[in-house]
Design a protein around this motif. Structure first.
Motif, mmCIF file in Angstrom:
data_model
loop_
_atom_site.group_PDB
_atom_site.id
_atom_site.type_symbol
_atom_site.label_atom_id
_atom_site.label_comp_id
_atom_site.label_asym_id
_atom_site.label_seq_id
_atom_site.Cartn_x
_atom_site.Cartn_y
_atom_site.Cartn_z
ATOM 1 N N THR A 20 40.389 37.315 50.270
ATOM 2 C CA THR A 20 38.975 37.023 50.006
ATOM 3 C C THR A 20 38.759 35.546 49.685
ATOM 4 N N ARG A 21 37.544 35.085 49.926
ATOM 5 C CA ARG A 21 37.152 33.716 49.577
ATOM 6 C C ARG A 21 36.172 33.796 48.423
ATOM 7 N N THR A 22 36.036 32.705 47.659
ATOM 8 C CA THR A 22 35.060 32.710 46.565
ATOM 9 C C THR A 22 33.669 32.475 47.153
ATOM 10 N N CYS A 23 32.640 32.893 46.398
ATOM 11 C CA CYS A 23 31.260 32.664 46.863
ATOM 12 C C CYS A 23 31.001 31.166 47.019
ATOM 13 N N ALA A 24 31.578 30.360 46.131
ATOM 14 C CA ALA A 24 31.342 28.906 46.197
ATOM 15 C C ALA A 24 31.837 28.341 47.531
ATOM 16 N N GLU A 25 33.005 28.802 47.966
ATOM 17 C CA GLU A 25 33.525 28.314 49.262
ATOM 18 C C GLU A 25 32.619 28.749 50.403
ATOM 19 N N LEU A 26 32.181 30.019 50.341
ATOM 20 C CA LEU A 26 31.351 30.550 51.431
ATOM 21 C C LEU A 26 29.995 29.851 51.511
ATOM 22 N N MET A 27 29.538 29.312 50.377
ATOM 23 C CA MET A 27 28.197 28.710 50.358
ATOM 24 C C MET A 27 28.222 27.198 50.536
ATOM 25 N N ASP A 28 29.409 26.610 50.635
ATOM 26 C CA ASP A 28 29.511 25.161 50.804
ATOM 27 C C ASP A 28 29.313 24.847 52.298
ATOM 28 N N SER A 29 28.192 24.189 52.627
ATOM 29 C CA SER A 29 27.880 23.952 54.041
ATOM 30 C C SER A 29 28.891 23.016 54.706
ATOM 31 N N ASN A 30 29.734 22.356 53.894
ATOM 32 C CA ASN A 30 30.744 21.470 54.483
ATOM 33 C C ASN A 30 32.029 22.208 54.862
ATOM 34 N N LYS A 31 32.100 23.499 54.514
ATOM 35 C CA LYS A 31 33.343 24.239 54.809
ATOM 36 C C LYS A 31 33.128 25.233 55.944
ATOM 37 N N GLU A 213 31.807 26.482 39.978
ATOM 38 C CA GLU A 213 31.616 26.533 38.526
ATOM 39 C C GLU A 213 32.891 26.909 37.792
ATOM 40 N N ASN A 214 33.935 27.247 38.535
ATOM 41 C CA ASN A 214 35.156 27.723 37.875
ATOM 42 C C ASN A 214 36.374 27.477 38.769
ATOM 43 N N ARG A 215 37.546 27.797 38.212
ATOM 44 C CA ARG A 215 38.808 27.498 38.910
ATOM 45 C C ARG A 215 39.352 28.694 39.687
ATOM 46 N N LEU A 216 38.545 29.696 39.964
ATOM 47 C CA LEU A 216 39.012 30.815 40.792
ATOM 48 C C LEU A 216 39.416 30.279 42.161
ATOM 49 N N ALA A 217 40.626 30.630 42.602
ATOM 50 C CA ALA A 217 41.106 30.114 43.887
ATOM 51 C C ALA A 217 40.953 31.173 44.964
ATOM 52 N N GLU A 218 41.038 30.708 46.207
ATOM 53 C CA GLU A 218 40.990 31.604 47.366
ATOM 54 C C GLU A 218 41.978 32.762 47.171
ATOM 55 N N GLY A 219 41.547 33.983 47.418
ATOM 56 C CA GLY A 219 42.461 35.135 47.353
ATOM 57 C C GLY A 219 42.750 35.641 45.951
ATOM 58 N N GLU A 220 42.128 35.038 44.911
ATOM 59 C CA GLU A 220 42.423 35.481 43.547
ATOM 60 C C GLU A 220 41.381 36.478 43.047
ATOM 61 N N LEU A 221 41.855 37.386 42.179
ATOM 62 C CA LEU A 221 40.959 38.308 41.481
ATOM 63 C C LEU A 221 41.137 38.108 39.984
ATOM 64 N N ILE A 222 40.064 38.290 39.226
ATOM 65 C CA ILE A 222 40.236 38.446 37.770
ATOM 66 C C ILE A 222 40.772 39.865 37.585
ATOM 67 N N THR A 223 41.936 39.985 36.938
ATOM 68 C CA THR A 223 42.497 41.329 36.760
ATOM 69 C C THR A 223 42.515 41.770 35.289
ATOM 70 N N ALA A 224 42.304 40.852 34.342
ATOM 71 C CA ALA A 224 42.210 41.261 32.930
ATOM 72 C C ALA A 224 41.578 40.143 32.107
ATOM 73 N N ILE A 225 41.002 40.540 30.997
ATOM 74 C CA ILE A 225 40.428 39.584 30.029
ATOM 75 C C ILE A 225 41.057 39.939 28.681
ATOM 76 N N THR A 226 41.661 38.939 28.023
ATOM 77 C CA THR A 226 42.328 39.199 26.736
ATOM 78 C C THR A 226 41.583 38.481 25.619
ATOM 79 N N ILE A 227 41.286 39.207 24.562
ATOM 80 C CA ILE A 227 40.607 38.597 23.404
ATOM 81 C C ILE A 227 41.544 38.705 22.201
ATOM 82 N N PRO A 228 41.924 37.566 21.599
ATOM 83 C CA PRO A 228 42.819 37.652 20.435
ATOM 84 C C PRO A 228 42.079 38.221 19.224
ATOM 85 N N ASP A 229 42.800 39.041 18.432
ATOM 86 C CA ASP A 229 42.173 39.603 17.223
ATOM 87 C C ASP A 229 42.640 38.794 16.013
#
Ligand SMILES: Cc1cc2nc3c(=O)[nH]c(=O)nc-3n(C[C@H](O)[C@H](O)[C@H](O)COP(=O)(O)OP(=O)(O)OC[C@H]3O[C@@H](n4cnc5c(N)ncnc54)[C@H](O)[C@@H]3O)c2cc1C
Length: 335
Positions: A20-31, A213-229
């Protein structure tokens, strides 16, 4: 809306196999991105982008029913949340409310009950900005590969009051404001492996890269969010024009490390204020070693906005964010 193929992913590996590609890549008219796939979770933002005609893709990969991305667990160190937990599930979770109140408060006031039932926390962090120039196919702004920011000289009442010189979007995610205050990290997984990133460092300012807006790279998924207690107290306050069916126009999340009535450390994050969740460090430093009462909270609120540079139509936001910070501090301290 242009036609696209629908791919139903039933495991994380299935989804990772779709390149998969990120939305930012898909919406960049230069790519050049023809033939690309994009991930759909709750679909609230993705479908808006497709319907608005500013995003097109050959394939939508639905990850919404992947069980291994829908989980929550607690241990002594903290909490791990799957990205497919909905905002409603987060708002209603008794242990999240008890230990990470700011996140439950934030999730509870996003959008509407219907949207919170469908929208996921992962999708919320990755939704694209609501700037009306960015969202209109009539404008090719900097974020879409254009040459200037129409908001800086145009209609900018909902735009940023900090870090707004280049592109004045505000970061759209309310959950991000709370999660940054709570010191959360995210796990990013691709076919090459996993990496862990502090959420605060995941988001990037337009001065670093205006297209994304973020560092998500091509082909990456967010797979977990960790919150320290850490046993900290926390709260989130959202101010908007309407109580429901509306975005924030100024919000603040606070996390406090308290010893009795004395504040050892405060983290104060402003939302709808800047292109990334904005740390109010002068206010944080001011509160160290002080008790939090109406007087110190008011002073901290003033310090939180001291470096604001409002645009032609959004000076009102300076006062709103000052008040949001003051109220969030008092709410957290009294919880
Ligand atoms: C009237 C209204 C009011 C709103 N008010 C608010 C508000 O106050 N605060 C707020 O924060 N939001 C608000 N929203 C926005 C809404 O909350 C978001 O659109 C929603 O949370 C997005 O989540 P989703 O699961 O639907 O994401 P999707 O639309 O499915 O995805 C969003 C983006 O994330 C990507 N994505 C999703 N999951 C993953 C993953 N696990 N890994 C990699 N990429 C992924 C998708 O490719 C897409 O680019 C509002 C929306 C409406 C319509």
């Amino acid at each position: 809306m242009k036609r696209f193929e629908w791919v139903q992913a039933s495991t994380t590996d299935d989804a990772l196999g779709q390149s998969t590609r990120t939305c930012a890549e898909l919406m960049d008219s230069n790519k050049k991105t023809s033939g690309a796939s994009v991930v759909k979770a709750g679909g609230i933002d993705l479908l808006d982008l497709l319907k608005e005609g500013i995003l097109s893709t050959q394939r939508v990969v639905n990850i919404r029913s992947i069980d291994d991305l829908h989980h929550i667990s607690f241990d002594k160190k903290g909490c791990v949340i799957g990205p497919l937990l909905t905002l409603a599930e987060i708002a209603e979770h008794a242990d999240i409310r008890k230990k990470f109140t700011a996140l439950a408060d934030a999730a509870e006031h996003i959008a509407t009950p219907n949207i919170r039932n469908a929208a996921t926390v992962g999708g919320n962090l990755l939704q694209r900005p609501r700037c009306w120039y960015f969202r209109s196919e009539e404008f090719n702004c900097l974020k879409k590969g254009g040459k200037d920011c129409p908001a800086n000289v145009g209609e900018n009442k909902y735009h940023a009051i900090f870090d707004n010189e280049k592109c004045s979007i505000v970061h759209p995610s309310t959950a991000a404001v709370a999660l940054v205050a709570l010191g959360a990290s995210i796990e990013l997984t691709s076919r090459k492996g996993k990496r862990e990133v502090k959420l605060e460092e995941f988001f990037i300012s337009p001065s670093e890269d205006v297209v994304k807006e973020n560092r998500l790279a091509e082909g990456e998924l967010i797979t977990a969010i960790t919150i320290p207690d850490n046993g900290w107290k926390s709260a989130h306050i959202k101010l908007g024009e309407k109580d429901s069916f509306d975005w924030s126009i100024g919000d603040c999340a606070v996390a406090l490390d308290m010893e009795g009535s004395t504040c050892k450390k405060a983290v104060i994050v402003l939302g709808a204020a800047a292109p990334v969740p904005y740390r109010a460090t002068a206010a944080e430093n001011f509160l160290k070693g002080k008790s939090i009462d109406e007087k110190t909270a008011r002073e901290a609120g003033k310090l939180a906005v001291q470096n604001a540079k409002p645009l032609s139509q959004n000076e009102y936001k300076v006062t709103m964010l000052e008040v949001a910070a003051m109220r969030a501090l008092l709410k957290a301290a009294q919880s």
